[in-house]
Write a protein that holds these residues in place. Structure first.
Motif, PDB file in Angstrom:
ATOM      1  N   ALA A 118       0.726  -1.344   0.099  1.00 51.38           N
ATOM      2  CA  ALA A 118       0.003   0.041  -0.051  1.00 51.38           C
ATOM      3  C   ALA A 118       0.828   1.349  -0.042  1.00 51.38           C
ATOM      4  O   ALA A 118       0.555   2.326  -0.557  1.00 51.38           O
ATOM      5  CB  ALA A 118      -1.043  -0.023   1.207  1.00 51.38           C
ATOM      6  N   VAL A 119       2.162   1.123   0.790  1.00 51.08           N
ATOM      7  CA  VAL A 119       2.852   2.373   0.778  1.00 51.08           C
ATOM      8  C   VAL A 119       3.516   2.560  -0.481  1.00 51.08           C
ATOM      9  O   VAL A 119       3.560   3.691  -1.118  1.00 51.08           O
ATOM     10  CB  VAL A 119       3.861   2.114   1.838  1.00 51.08           C
ATOM     11  N   LYS A 120       4.004   1.499  -1.081  1.00 49.02           N
ATOM     12  CA  LYS A 120       4.553   1.538  -2.486  1.00 49.02           C
ATOM     13  C   LYS A 120       3.420   2.264  -3.480  1.00 49.02           C
ATOM     14  O   LYS A 120       3.812   2.840  -4.367  1.00 49.02           O
ATOM     15  CB  LYS A 120       4.817   0.144  -2.845  1.00 49.02           C
ATOM     16  N   ALA A 121       2.540   1.723  -3.312  1.00 49.51           N
ATOM     17  CA  ALA A 121       1.386   2.145  -4.453  1.00 49.51           C
ATOM     18  C   ALA A 121       1.221   3.804  -4.041  1.00 49.51           C
ATOM     19  O   ALA A 121       0.923   4.382  -5.040  1.00 49.51           O
ATOM     20  CB  ALA A 121       0.061   1.541  -4.305  1.00 49.51           C
ATOM     21  N   ALA A 141       2.258  10.877   4.357  1.00 48.21           N
ATOM     22  CA  ALA A 141       3.666  10.260   4.726  1.00 48.21           C
ATOM     23  C   ALA A 141       4.676  10.118   3.886  1.00 48.21           C
ATOM     24  O   ALA A 141       5.817  10.308   3.760  1.00 48.21           O
ATOM     25  CB  ALA A 141       3.588   8.595   5.390  1.00 48.21           C
ATOM     26  N   VAL A 142       4.187   9.934   2.226  1.00 46.35           N
ATOM     27  CA  VAL A 142       4.988  10.151   1.167  1.00 46.35           C
ATOM     28  C   VAL A 142       5.593  11.489   1.073  1.00 46.35           C
ATOM     29  O   VAL A 142       6.700  11.570   0.791  1.00 46.35           O
ATOM     30  CB  VAL A 142       4.060   9.847  -0.111  1.00 46.35           C
ATOM     31  N   LYS A 143       4.609  12.360   1.367  1.00 47.19           N
ATOM     32  CA  LYS A 143       5.038  14.023   1.314  1.00 47.19           C
ATOM     33  C   LYS A 143       6.379  14.168   2.257  1.00 47.19           C
ATOM     34  O   LYS A 143       7.504  14.894   1.921  1.00 47.19           O
ATOM     35  CB  LYS A 143       4.116  14.981   0.909  1.00 47.19           C
ATOM     36  N   VAL A 144       5.881  13.757   3.538  1.00 47.74           N
ATOM     37  CA  VAL A 144       7.113  14.116   4.566  1.00 47.74           C
ATOM     38  C   VAL A 144       8.245  13.248   4.057  1.00 47.74           C
ATOM     39  O   VAL A 144       9.467  13.832   4.372  1.00 47.74           O
ATOM     40  CB  VAL A 144       6.475  13.745   6.076  1.00 47.74           C
ATOM     41  N   ALA A 145       8.145  12.091   3.694  1.00 46.97           N
ATOM     42  CA  ALA A 145       9.582  11.215   3.555  1.00 46.97           C
ATOM     43  C   ALA A 145      10.199  11.791   2.397  1.00 46.97           C
ATOM     44  O   ALA A 145      11.465  11.743   2.491  1.00 46.97           O
ATOM     45  CB  ALA A 145       9.196   9.960   3.205  1.00 46.97           C
ATOM     46  N   THR A 164       8.854   6.219   3.840  1.00 46.55           N
ATOM     47  CA  THR A 164       7.432   6.369   4.101  1.00 46.55           C
ATOM     48  C   THR A 164       6.957   5.420   4.920  1.00 46.55           C
ATOM     49  O   THR A 164       5.944   5.993   5.612  1.00 46.55           O
ATOM     50  CB  THR A 164       7.235   6.230   2.531  1.00 46.55           C
ATOM     51  N   VAL A 165       7.364   4.228   5.029  1.00 38.27           N
ATOM     52  CA  VAL A 165       6.689   3.293   5.940  1.00 38.27           C
ATOM     53  C   VAL A 165       7.035   3.862   7.527  1.00 38.27           C
ATOM     54  O   VAL A 165       5.837   3.922   8.232  1.00 38.27           O
ATOM     55  CB  VAL A 165       7.116   2.021   6.008  1.00 38.27           C
ATOM     56  N   GLU A 166       8.181   4.267   7.728  1.00 33.45           N
ATOM     57  CA  GLU A 166       8.045   4.734   9.244  1.00 33.45           C
ATOM     58  C   GLU A 166       7.246   5.931   9.326  1.00 33.45           C
ATOM     59  O   GLU A 166       6.731   6.396  10.413  1.00 33.45           O
ATOM     60  CB  GLU A 166       9.584   5.079   9.669  1.00 33.45           C
ATOM     61  N   GLN A 167       7.283   6.847   8.570  1.00 33.78           N
ATOM     62  CA  GLN A 167       6.442   8.260   8.742  1.00 33.78           C
ATOM     63  C   GLN A 167       5.169   7.960   8.789  1.00 33.78           C
ATOM     64  O   GLN A 167       4.462   8.533   9.409  1.00 33.78           O
ATOM     65  CB  GLN A 167       6.474   9.109   7.287  1.00 33.78           C
TER      66      GLN A 167
END
Length: 209
Positions: A118-121, A141-145, A164-167
């Protein structure tokens, strides 16, 4: 062999930190392939009249992350809420509130995992049916990472995906506190803790954030 489920008296004697320690110890047993034996028939019968789980885990739906086994827990031990990308929404928040405010759980654990689909997508901006709206929950989270990367901000960059997973876990925890006054109050009183971790598909280890 475990054949008696957690009762109210046992649950009342638990603290958020003792529950977290118990889950980490269970994860270590999982890594060592030394899971505790359980009498499932006895536990089924013992929990007919009620349940008093020690924690609630918000995890991804990924089939490679079987939450109860990962923490060496069994019937009556933990609540598990699952959604692709382990984010919160109103239904998840209500479930977490029920777990802690009504059923007495001492810990909320948001569990992300390595190489989350899901994160990859979300990193790739995938658009497909209802998946599009679902991924909107992970885009923050994508934007922060992405702030830590100059290029290759997509799923081909393993470091970017891991960040992104961590964020996503961290932001989910922040939003749980912001959106649920019930859980925020319980945490401020020390009745519960809200924590996060990331599961390694390669080793089976949960690293707390």
């Amino acid at each position: 062999m475990k054949n008696i489920a957690i009762n109210k008296e046992v649950q009342n004697g638990l603290t958020p930190q003792s529950v977290l320690s118990d889950l980490i110890e269970g994860n270590n047993r999982f890594i060592d392939n030394n899971l505790q034996a359980a009498d499932y028939n006895a536990l089924v019968k013992d929990t007919v009249g009620g349940q008093f789980p020690k924690a609630v885990v918000l995890s991804c739906i990924d089939s490679r992350v079987p939450v109860e086994q990962v923490f060496d827990q069994t019937i009556g031990d933990i609540f598990v809420a699952r959604v692709a990308g382990n984010f919160e929404n109103v239904d998840i928040l209500g479930s977490l509130e029920y777990s802690c405010a009504v059923a007495g759980s001492k810990l909320v654990l948001v569990l992300g995992h390595e190489s989350c689909g899901a994160v990859k997508a979300a990193c790739d901006g995938v658009e497909l049916g209802n998946i599009t709206a679902m991924l909107d929950n992970i885009v923050p989270a994508v934007k922060v990472a992405a702030l830590d990367f100059e290029d290759d901000v997509d799923s081909t960059n393993k470091d970017f995906v891991a960040k992104t997973v961590e964020q996503n876990v961290r932001l989910t925890i922040e939003r749980i506190r912001e959106k649920s006054q019930i859980l925020a109050d319980l945490e401020s009183k020390g009745a519960i803790e809200i924590v996060g971790g990331v599961y390694s598909l390669q080793t089976g280890k949960v690293e707390l954030l």
